[in-house]
Design a protein around this motif. Sequence first.
Motif, short mmCIF file in Angstrom:
data_model
loop_
_atom_site.label_atom_id
_atom_site.label_comp_id
_atom_site.label_asym_id
_atom_site.label_seq_id
_atom_site.Cartn_x
_atom_site.Cartn_y
_atom_site.Cartn_z
N ASP A 38 0.93 -0.63 0.09
CA ASP A 38 -0.01 -0.06 -0.15
C ASP A 38 0.34 1.40 -0.44
O ASP A 38 0.53 2.16 -0.23
CB ASP A 38 -1.08 -0.15 1.13
N MET A 39 2.00 1.35 0.50
CA MET A 39 2.65 2.63 0.42
C MET A 39 3.19 2.85 -0.99
O MET A 39 3.05 3.72 -1.64
CB MET A 39 4.51 2.07 1.29
N ILE A 40 3.57 1.55 -2.36
CA ILE A 40 3.61 1.90 -3.06
C ILE A 40 2.33 2.17 -4.01
O ILE A 40 2.28 3.37 -4.76
CB ILE A 40 4.02 0.44 -3.89
N GLN A 41 1.37 1.75 -3.80
CA GLN A 41 0.27 2.27 -4.33
C GLN A 41 -0.50 3.88 -3.67
O GLN A 41 -0.69 4.66 -4.92
CB GLN A 41 -0.84 1.52 -3.81
N SER A 42 0.19 3.97 -2.66
CA SER A 42 -0.60 5.11 -1.87
C SER A 42 0.68 6.62 -2.74
O SER A 42 -0.18 7.64 -2.97
CB SER A 42 -0.15 5.53 -0.51
N LEU A 43 1.61 5.94 -3.73
CA LEU A 43 2.60 7.01 -4.09
C LEU A 43 1.91 7.82 -5.39
O LEU A 43 1.97 8.74 -5.81
CB LEU A 43 3.86 6.50 -4.31
N ILE A 44 1.25 7.00 -5.60
CA ILE A 44 0.20 7.53 -6.80
C ILE A 44 -0.85 8.25 -6.68
O ILE A 44 -0.92 9.27 -6.74
CB ILE A 44 -0.58 6.39 -7.55
N LEU A 45 -1.32 8.39 -5.22
CA LEU A 45 -2.46 9.17 -4.74
C LEU A 45 -1.32 10.58 -4.49
O LEU A 45 -1.58 11.39 -4.97
CB LEU A 45 -3.19 8.78 -3.41
N ALA A 46 -0.19 10.51 -3.92
CA ALA A 46 0.57 11.48 -3.39
C ALA A 46 1.68 12.85 -4.53
O ALA A 46 1.92 13.52 -3.97
CB ALA A 46 1.38 11.06 -2.45
N LEU A 50 1.80 16.74 -8.35
CA LEU A 50 2.99 16.64 -9.79
C LEU A 50 2.39 16.18 -11.57
O LEU A 50 3.34 17.07 -12.15
CB LEU A 50 4.16 15.64 -9.08
N LEU A 51 2.20 15.00 -10.99
CA LEU A 51 1.29 15.07 -12.13
C LEU A 51 0.05 16.18 -13.42
O LEU A 51 0.32 16.57 -13.98
CB LEU A 51 0.09 13.43 -11.94
N LYS A 52 -0.62 16.86 -12.03
CA LYS A 52 -1.39 17.43 -12.43
C LYS A 52 -0.86 18.93 -13.31
O LYS A 52 -1.47 19.20 -14.04
CB LYS A 52 -2.32 18.19 -11.35
N SER A 53 0.30 19.33 -12.60
CA SER A 53 1.49 20.34 -12.93
C SER A 53 1.88 19.77 -14.10
O SER A 53 1.79 20.23 -15.88
CB SER A 53 2.13 21.36 -12.01
N GLY A 54 2.15 18.32 -14.47
CA GLY A 54 3.43 18.58 -15.52
C GLY A 54 2.76 17.83 -16.99
O GLY A 54 3.28 17.74 -17.61
N PRO A 165 2.29 9.88 1.17
CA PRO A 165 2.43 11.24 1.66
C PRO A 165 4.25 12.32 1.51
O PRO A 165 4.91 13.03 1.20
CB PRO A 165 1.55 12.28 1.78
N LEU A 166 5.01 11.23 3.16
CA LEU A 166 6.29 11.41 3.13
C LEU A 166 7.16 10.71 2.01
O LEU A 166 8.53 11.70 2.28
CB LEU A 166 6.07 10.78 4.83
N LEU A 167 7.09 10.13 1.84
CA LEU A 167 8.21 10.09 0.80
C LEU A 167 8.19 10.53 -0.83
O LEU A 167 9.22 10.92 -1.19
CB LEU A 167 8.28 8.29 0.19
N ALA A 170 9.52 13.80 0.48
CA ALA A 170 11.04 13.87 0.47
C ALA A 170 11.64 12.99 -0.74
O ALA A 170 13.05 13.52 -0.97
CB ALA A 170 11.49 12.75 1.80
N VAL A 171 11.44 12.32 -1.45
CA VAL A 171 12.12 12.05 -2.53
C VAL A 171 11.32 12.36 -3.97
O VAL A 171 12.01 13.02 -4.99
CB VAL A 171 11.81 10.51 -2.80
N VAL A 172 9.89 12.55 -4.40
CA VAL A 172 9.64 12.08 -5.76
C VAL A 172 9.20 14.01 -5.81
O VAL A 172 9.54 14.44 -6.53
CB VAL A 172 8.69 11.44 -5.63
N LEU A 173 9.25 14.87 -4.90
CA LEU A 173 8.88 15.68 -5.19
C LEU A 173 10.04 17.09 -5.08
O LEU A 173 9.73 17.68 -6.84
CB LEU A 173 8.17 16.67 -3.74
N PRO A 174 10.93 16.60 -4.71
CA PRO A 174 12.20 17.00 -5.05
C PRO A 174 12.72 17.09 -6.31
O PRO A 174 13.95 17.76 -6.55
CB PRO A 174 13.20 17.41 -3.79
N TYR A 175 13.15 15.59 -6.48
CA TYR A 175 14.12 14.57 -7.63
C TYR A 175 13.63 14.25 -9.13
O TYR A 175 13.46 14.30 -9.74
CB TYR A 175 14.29 13.76 -7.04
N GLY A 176 11.54 15.09 -9.16
CA GLY A 176 11.06 14.53 -9.85
C GLY A 176 10.43 12.89 -10.44
O GLY A 176 10.54 12.24 -9.42
N ARG A 177 9.49 12.82 -10.82
CA ARG A 177 8.70 11.46 -11.03
C ARG A 177 9.63 10.61 -11.33
O ARG A 177 9.13 8.82 -10.69
CB ARG A 177 7.66 12.49 -12.55
N GLY A 178 11.01 10.64 -12.51
CA GLY A 178 11.52 9.37 -12.29
C GLY A 178 11.85 8.93 -10.62
O GLY A 178 12.99 7.90 -11.15
#
Length: 411
Positions: A38-46, A50-54, A165-167, A170-178
Amino acid sequence: MGASREFSTSTPTPPEGARGRPFVGPLTAISFSHMLNDMIQSLILAIYPLLKSGFHLSFSQIGVITLTYQLAASLLQPLIGAYTDKRPQPHSTAIGMMFTLCGLLLLSVAPSYPVLLLAAALVGIGSSIFHPESSRIARLASNGQHGLAQSVFQVGGSLGTAMGPLLAAAVVLPYGRGSVAWFALVALLAIYVLWRIGHWYRVQAALAPKRKRALNTAAAALSKRRVGAAVAVLVALVTSKYLYLSSLNSYYTFYLITKFHLSVQQSQLYLFAFLFSVAVGTLVGGPIGDRIGRKYVIWVSILGAAPFTLLLPYANLYWSGVLTVIIGLVLSSAFSAIVVYGQELLPGRVGMVAGLFFGLAFGLGGVGAAVLGHVADATGIEFVYRVCAFLPLLGLLTVFLPNIETPRRAT
């Protein structure tokens, strides 16, 4: 170390319905795997902001992503659960995680909106395979404490969802979707753990025909019509719960950004607080249901959230945070009780019941997100919360549930 030693497969399993200490190793392992899933799945929601703007998406398109993921996660679950009730599949949970891994990697490189939808669908399919059998494993490991085991299993998923959301912050928003691709390591760890659990599960499945199933005489005395009506009430209660939760899971960050002008990362912290409260409430609901009766837990959980949901649209930032934490605690305590109540109402159909309610939860969340996205585009995000505030009042339907259990109070 062999699987038999790691999960104590040589330990004899008592008859279903006997109450003793749960099998801690398998129960902890399946809860941990649920957390990773569920942590992996929640990344989509979190990463929705980023997806909306990108991709320059509307709220409606965001809702369609959730709809795609959650419909894929819901439609197969009852069918898989019914199939595995008759033919247990010890390693199907690991196979489901492989689908999630593929969706995760595709999400990190998706060049267009349709490919995003495909990635969401793959993650959803993985979830639809994972949940029915993993819920059965939790019940097998319960040693009769079904509510406790279901709560421990589900709290793993809730904690994983809260970590998303924390991940992301900490990770996705600063470093991008990749950077989402780095979480493939988490999926690989989950596959390994689930494969090892499969060895223990295979032994338990072989012992199942030798066990005596405890008969719930109150449930057995109900007519098919009465059972069907009770299932319909449970479906309505799950509907109210997950339509409301969908409004928070998918749009709470946008609500905070729009109404209180928070940054994306600040809003993620509020979302984490809400999701963490959901995890705590999930853990509490099952053991309380074991002691005082699941119907009482369902009453308090669904209907008890109503005063707080009705206040939320009119609260300031501070009280919005407090109220959503209370809502998460109260509303989330029902699901373990609903699943176990349904399994006692329909004995011998553990996988089908788990698949039905997990699938229903995902499906309603997806449909709700799509509908609420259209409403938000047409009327504004704040109006969504004024309308959804009335959903917990459906908890009044609990009065129609039959009394099928004798409360087991602590001595």
